[in-house]
Motif scaffolding. Structure first.
Motif, PDB file in Angstrom:
ATOM      1  N   PHE A   1       0.271  -1.136  -0.203  1.00 54.81           N
ATOM      2  CA  PHE A   1       0.078  -0.601  -0.321  1.00 54.81           C
ATOM      3  C   PHE A   1       0.507   1.175  -0.128  1.00 54.81           C
ATOM      4  CE2 PHE A   1       0.595  -1.266   4.380  1.00 54.81           C
ATOM      5  CZ  PHE A   1       0.809  -0.193   5.464  1.00 54.81           C
ATOM      6  N   ILE A   2       1.903   1.313   0.435  1.00 54.68           N
ATOM      7  CA  ILE A   2       2.908   3.106   0.655  1.00 54.68           C
ATOM      8  C   ILE A   2       3.449   3.115  -1.290  1.00 54.68           C
ATOM      9  CG2 ILE A   2       4.871   3.948   1.366  1.00 54.68           C
ATOM     10  CD1 ILE A   2       4.918   1.503   3.206  1.00 54.68           C
ATOM     11  N   LEU A   3       3.693   1.194  -2.150  1.00 58.03           N
ATOM     12  CA  LEU A   3       3.536   2.536  -3.427  1.00 58.03           C
ATOM     13  C   LEU A   3       2.112   2.300  -4.135  1.00 58.03           C
ATOM     14  CD1 LEU A   3       5.638   1.951  -5.983  1.00 58.03           C
ATOM     15  CD2 LEU A   3       4.858  -0.293  -6.189  1.00 58.03           C
ATOM     16  N   PHE A   4       1.129   1.640  -3.734  1.00 57.17           N
ATOM     17  CA  PHE A   4      -0.066   2.036  -4.224  1.00 57.17           C
ATOM     18  C   PHE A   4      -0.377   3.030  -4.701  1.00 57.17           C
ATOM     19  CE2 PHE A   4      -4.916   2.073  -4.269  1.00 57.17           C
ATOM     20  CZ  PHE A   4      -5.071   0.827  -5.688  1.00 57.17           C
ATOM     21  N   TRP A   5      -0.392   3.692  -3.399  1.00 55.96           N
ATOM     22  CA  TRP A   5      -1.186   5.315  -3.725  1.00 55.96           C
ATOM     23  C   TRP A   5      -0.449   6.591  -4.899  1.00 55.96           C
ATOM     24  CZ3 TRP A   5      -5.921   5.017  -2.825  1.00 55.96           C
ATOM     25  CH2 TRP A   5      -6.380   3.846  -1.540  1.00 55.96           C
ATOM     26  N   PRO A   6       1.212   6.101  -4.507  1.00 61.81           N
ATOM     27  CA  PRO A   6       1.572   7.884  -5.714  1.00 61.81           C
ATOM     28  C   PRO A   6       1.777   6.716  -6.726  1.00 61.81           C
ATOM     29  CG  PRO A   6       3.018   6.420  -4.126  1.00 61.81           C
ATOM     30  CD  PRO A   6       1.887   6.307  -2.995  1.00 61.81           C
TER      31      PRO A   6
END
Length: 376
Positions: A343-348
């Motif tokens: 999820f840390i990579l998903f949003w940006p």
């Protein structure tokens, strides 16, 4: 049968007022108005425009929608998933899950709990397969880090490895990426239009010398220019912008040059020159407006290219220095923990994808709208 000559009384001219004789039965449309009407009929381009407007508004106001700052660190809340009240059905319930297999249910359960430091109090165990069918046992562990760490507030995009709020950092990173892309595109448009217009209008030796300069700059890779700028200047927004400006205007200059070469021999240019217009006026008032459609289209394609180039530089470590956030630096941070905390990579990555798709779809719609051949 005898031919009968029609009576003159059958042909009576319609009397019309002098004002009515010059009325236009249909409202006239200018080129720009007609293009905008056709653009509004393009559903894909309108969808891309709406996405870009929403992302731009969130980039401006998003960081002020909660009480956290972009660089506020708290390791006690690191790597917390996104949680939004009422949107748990979308997976935004703030929980982490781990599915493990084992020879027995207890073995699978121990493996699943190991990720959460065997914190059974805040972890729910769901047995997906008890192994009674001859296969391996499968167990899902659903962990609630908000309850485990005693966090009362919600993080809409979660937190990163240092406990910083991802919502604030993503929108501030989007703001910086948009700023770099729009600034580079504006400078490219100004330099490219002026350079290509002057080169084509004067022609001859002037055009020959100016095109040799373009050929020299084209032979230098962008990445080499960026490295040189970082060696000369400090890594940051200024060095990336200068690197984009040095060679980014060349495609625009070539497009404008080709169109001006085609238009400068037209009758309206000759008429303007005959009436005593200066070269500057001919270029500004007659030539540039006639290639404005291509200028806008090329600029719209330049913006996503600049956004992606900035993200690529930040991803490989040549972009903004820490703790400044851009979409590239956020993607780089999320990539390091992709397998465990995706999820840390998903949003940006999602915001970057929306920007790239939105600008490209809108540019395609503008290209079709400005093309007279596409008119129904």
């Amino acid at each position: 049968m005898e031919n009968q000559t029609p009576s003159k009384d059958l042909f009576v001219p319609v009397e019309r007022e002098s004002e009515e004789q010059h009325e236009i039965g249909r409202p006239s449309l200018s080129f720009w108005r007609d293009s905008m009407i056709r653009l509004r009929k393009n559903k894909g381009a309108m969808a891309g425009l709406i996405m870009l407007i929403i992302v731009t508004i969130m980039a401006i106001f998003g960081p002020y929608m909660n009480e956290y700052t972009a660089n506020e660190q708290d390791l006690s809340r690191s790597k917390i998933p996104a949680k939004v009240d009422g949107l748990g059905w979308l997976g935004l319930d703030g929980t982490l899950s781990q599915i493990e297999e084992g020879d027995t249910v207890e073995a699978a359960r121990s493996s699943a709990l190991a990720r959460f430091s065997n914190d059974e109090e805040f972890t729910e165990i769901n047995v997906l397969n008890d192994g009674s069918d001859g296969g391996e046992a499968r167990v899902e562990a659903v962990h609630d880090p908000y309850a485990a760490k005693g966090i009362d507030s919600n993080f809409w995009f979660g937190t990163d490895g240092l406990g910083r709020d991802q919502w604030t950092r993503v929108w501030e990173g989007t703001r910086i990426s948009l700023y770099i892309a729009l600034l580079a595109a504006a400078i490219d448009m100004v330099i490219g239009v002026a350079y290509g217009g002057i080169s084509a209008y004067y022609g001859g030796r002037v055009d020959n010398y100016m095109q040799r300069v373009i050929e020299i700059l084209t032979g230098i890779p962008n990445l080499v220019v960026v490295v040189l700028m970082i060696l000369i200047l400090d890594p940051g927004i200024m060095s990336i912008t200068i690197a984009l400006v040095i060679t980014g205007w060349i495609p625009m200059a070539r497009i404008v040059r080709g169109q001006v070469l085609k238009l400068k021999s037209q009758e309206f240019v000759l008429a303007s020159q005959t009436l005593g217009s200066s070269d500057n006026r001919v270029i500004r008032k007659h030539l540039v407006p006639n290639v404005m459609g291509l200028i806008i289209i090329n600029t719209m394609f330049t913006i996503p290219s600049a956004i992606f180039f900035e993200a690529f530089l930040s991803f490989i470590g040549l972009g903004l220095p820490t703790p400044q956030a851009s979409l590239g630096t956020l993607i780089d941070e999320g990539f390091k923990s992709l397998q465990i905390y995706p999820f840390i990579l998903f949003w940006p990555a999602l915001i970057l994808s929306i920007l790239m798709i939105g600008f490209n779809v809108l540019a395609d719609g503008l290209r079709d709208a400005f093309d007279p051949k596409m008119r129904e």
